[in-house]
Design a protein around this motif. Structure first.
Motif, mmCIF file in Angstrom:
data_model
loop_
_atom_site.group_PDB
_atom_site.id
_atom_site.type_symbol
_atom_site.label_atom_id
_atom_site.label_comp_id
_atom_site.label_asym_id
_atom_site.label_seq_id
_atom_site.Cartn_x
_atom_site.Cartn_y
_atom_site.Cartn_z
ATOM 1 N N ARG A 205 -4.422 9.928 10.313
ATOM 2 C CA ARG A 205 -4.725 8.989 9.228
ATOM 3 C C ARG A 205 -5.187 7.657 9.811
ATOM 4 N NH1 ARG A 205 -3.145 10.789 4.430
ATOM 5 N NH2 ARG A 205 -1.625 12.455 4.327
ATOM 6 N N PRO A 206 -6.077 6.946 9.106
ATOM 7 C CA PRO A 206 -6.500 5.625 9.586
ATOM 8 C C PRO A 206 -5.316 4.673 9.718
ATOM 9 C CG PRO A 206 -7.953 6.372 7.851
ATOM 10 C CD PRO A 206 -6.801 7.343 7.892
ATOM 11 N N TYR A 207 -5.403 3.800 10.703
ATOM 12 C CA TYR A 207 -4.429 2.733 10.900
ATOM 13 C C TYR A 207 -4.766 1.607 9.933
ATOM 14 C CZ TYR A 207 -2.420 -1.467 12.970
ATOM 15 O OH TYR A 207 -1.758 -2.650 13.158
ATOM 16 N N VAL A 208 -3.778 1.137 9.185
ATOM 17 C CA VAL A 208 -3.974 0.021 8.257
ATOM 18 C C VAL A 208 -2.753 -0.884 8.337
ATOM 19 C CG1 VAL A 208 -4.357 -0.674 5.865
ATOM 20 C CG2 VAL A 208 -5.289 1.503 6.676
ATOM 21 N N LYS A 209 -2.992 -2.194 8.459
ATOM 22 C CA LYS A 209 -1.903 -3.176 8.492
ATOM 23 C C LYS A 209 -2.337 -4.429 7.744
ATOM 24 C CE LYS A 209 1.959 -5.051 9.835
ATOM 25 N NZ LYS A 209 3.132 -4.762 9.053
ATOM 26 N N ILE A 210 -1.567 -4.824 6.730
ATOM 27 C CA ILE A 210 -1.842 -6.068 6.005
ATOM 28 C C ILE A 210 -1.377 -7.226 6.883
ATOM 29 C CG2 ILE A 210 -1.278 -7.472 3.987
ATOM 30 C CD1 ILE A 210 -1.028 -4.841 2.413
ATOM 31 N N ILE A 211 -2.279 -8.174 7.113
ATOM 32 C CA ILE A 211 -1.994 -9.328 7.961
ATOM 33 C C ILE A 211 -1.584 -10.543 7.126
ATOM 34 C CG2 ILE A 211 -3.008 -10.917 9.648
ATOM 35 C CD1 ILE A 211 -4.927 -8.597 10.381
ATOM 36 N N ILE B 176 -4.060 -3.595 -6.418
ATOM 37 C CA ILE B 176 -2.983 -4.447 -6.931
ATOM 38 C C ILE B 176 -2.260 -3.642 -8.009
ATOM 39 C CG2 ILE B 176 -2.364 -6.620 -8.073
ATOM 40 C CD1 ILE B 176 -3.616 -7.111 -5.330
ATOM 41 N N ASN B 177 -0.953 -3.412 -7.812
ATOM 42 C CA ASN B 177 -0.152 -2.639 -8.770
ATOM 43 C C ASN B 177 -0.826 -1.311 -9.133
ATOM 44 O OD1 ASN B 177 1.803 -4.616 -8.811
ATOM 45 N ND2 ASN B 177 0.950 -5.642 -10.597
ATOM 46 N N ASP B 178 -1.261 -0.561 -8.130
ATOM 47 C CA ASP B 178 -1.888 0.761 -8.304
ATOM 48 C C ASP B 178 -3.216 0.744 -9.053
ATOM 49 O OD1 ASP B 178 0.059 2.165 -6.845
ATOM 50 O OD2 ASP B 178 1.363 2.266 -8.599
ATOM 51 N N GLU C 221 2.619 -5.378 -6.163
ATOM 52 C CA GLU C 221 2.377 -4.628 -4.939
ATOM 53 C C GLU C 221 0.918 -4.805 -4.553
ATOM 54 O OE1 GLU C 221 3.176 -0.252 -3.117
ATOM 55 O OE2 GLU C 221 2.090 -0.316 -5.020
ATOM 56 N N ILE C 222 0.710 -5.248 -3.318
ATOM 57 C CA ILE C 222 -0.633 -5.344 -2.745
ATOM 58 C C ILE C 222 -0.752 -4.192 -1.761
ATOM 59 C CG2 ILE C 222 -2.202 -6.700 -1.309
ATOM 60 C CD1 ILE C 222 -0.763 -9.206 -2.334
ATOM 61 N N LYS C 223 -1.801 -3.385 -1.928
ATOM 62 C CA LYS C 223 -2.005 -2.248 -1.027
ATOM 63 C C LYS C 223 -3.435 -2.256 -0.511
ATOM 64 C CE LYS C 223 -2.484 2.117 -2.461
ATOM 65 N NZ LYS C 223 -2.150 3.454 -2.984
ATOM 66 N N ILE C 224 -3.582 -2.016 0.772
ATOM 67 C CA ILE C 224 -4.890 -1.814 1.377
ATOM 68 C C ILE C 224 -4.933 -0.369 1.839
ATOM 69 C CG2 ILE C 224 -6.446 -2.428 3.268
ATOM 70 C CD1 ILE C 224 -6.198 -4.698 1.318
ATOM 71 N N SER C 225 -5.973 0.352 1.438
ATOM 72 C CA SER C 225 -6.146 1.723 1.907
ATOM 73 C C SER C 225 -7.499 1.853 2.589
ATOM 74 C CB SER C 225 -6.008 2.718 0.753
ATOM 75 O OG SER C 225 -7.032 2.528 -0.184
ATOM 76 N N ALA C 226 -7.573 2.764 3.540
ATOM 77 C CA ALA C 226 -8.800 2.992 4.294
ATOM 78 C C ALA C 226 -9.071 4.494 4.333
ATOM 79 C CB ALA C 226 -8.671 2.446 5.706
ATOM 80 N N VAL C 227 -10.351 4.868 4.163
ATOM 81 C CA VAL C 227 -10.758 6.271 4.141
ATOM 82 C C VAL C 227 -11.599 6.551 5.383
ATOM 83 C CG1 VAL C 227 -11.968 8.049 2.828
ATOM 84 C CG2 VAL C 227 -10.790 6.201 1.610
ATOM 85 N N SER D 43 1.226 -1.408 2.394
ATOM 86 C CA SER D 43 1.462 -2.191 1.178
ATOM 87 C C SER D 43 2.616 -3.158 1.390
ATOM 88 C CB SER D 43 1.756 -1.274 -0.014
ATOM 89 O OG SER D 43 2.946 -0.554 0.206
ATOM 90 N N ILE D 44 2.579 -4.212 0.590
ATOM 91 C CA ILE D 44 3.678 -5.189 0.573
ATOM 92 C C ILE D 44 3.937 -5.577 -0.872
ATOM 93 C CG2 ILE D 44 3.221 -6.149 2.865
ATOM 94 C CD1 ILE D 44 1.904 -8.555 1.432
#
Length: 146
Positions: free
Chosen positions: A46-52, A85-87, A115-121, A132-133
């Protein structure tokens, strides 16, 4: 690579994906021929994703612009990176060669914990990675200006 008496060579691909240049040179006493090609190794990780930014200890203000920054990467590249944001998907960006992505959000959501979520494909396999945070979104009361 083994004995020079063999006509077959075996290359063991690395565990990580990506594009790898491979060259083979064959020669005898009369001539020499070199052939080159790129081999794409497909990664099923899976892609690496990290909210900074923001962090879980921050808070945002309703209807005020906010910046969400993330780092995202995959060995075979990314097709897109998305802000949720919130799904609810708010926006997306095409995957690029850089690691860092920034989204500007207008702060429109119900006040309270969000909820803030970043997804990567990923390219090729379309596997999705995310981070997510949860942060408080402070509400404001809109009214007439005096």
């Amino acid at each position: 690579i083994g004995s020079v008496k063999l006509d077959t060579l075996t290359w063991k691909a690395p565990l990580s994906g990506g594009n790898f240049p491979v060259s083979v040179k064959v020669s005898n006493s009369e001539e020499s021929v070199t052939k080159s090609d790129n081999i794409t190794v497909i990664s099923f990780i899976r892609p690496y994703v990290k909210i900074i930014h923001p962090s879980a200890s921050d808070y945002l203000v309703q209807y005020q612009p906010a910046s969400v920054k993330a780092r995202a990467y995959h060995d075979n590249g990314l097709t897109q990176v998305q802000l949720w944001i919130n799904d609810v998907k708010v926006t997306s960006q095409p995957g690029v060669t850089t690691l860092d992505y920034q989204f500007d959000w207008d702060g429109v959501a119900p006040a309270g914990m969000i909820e803030i979520k970043i997804s990567a494909v990923s390219k090729i396999t379309a596997m999705t990675g995310s981070d997510s945070i949860r942060v408080p979104l402070e509400g404001i009361v809109r009214g007439k200006k005096k």
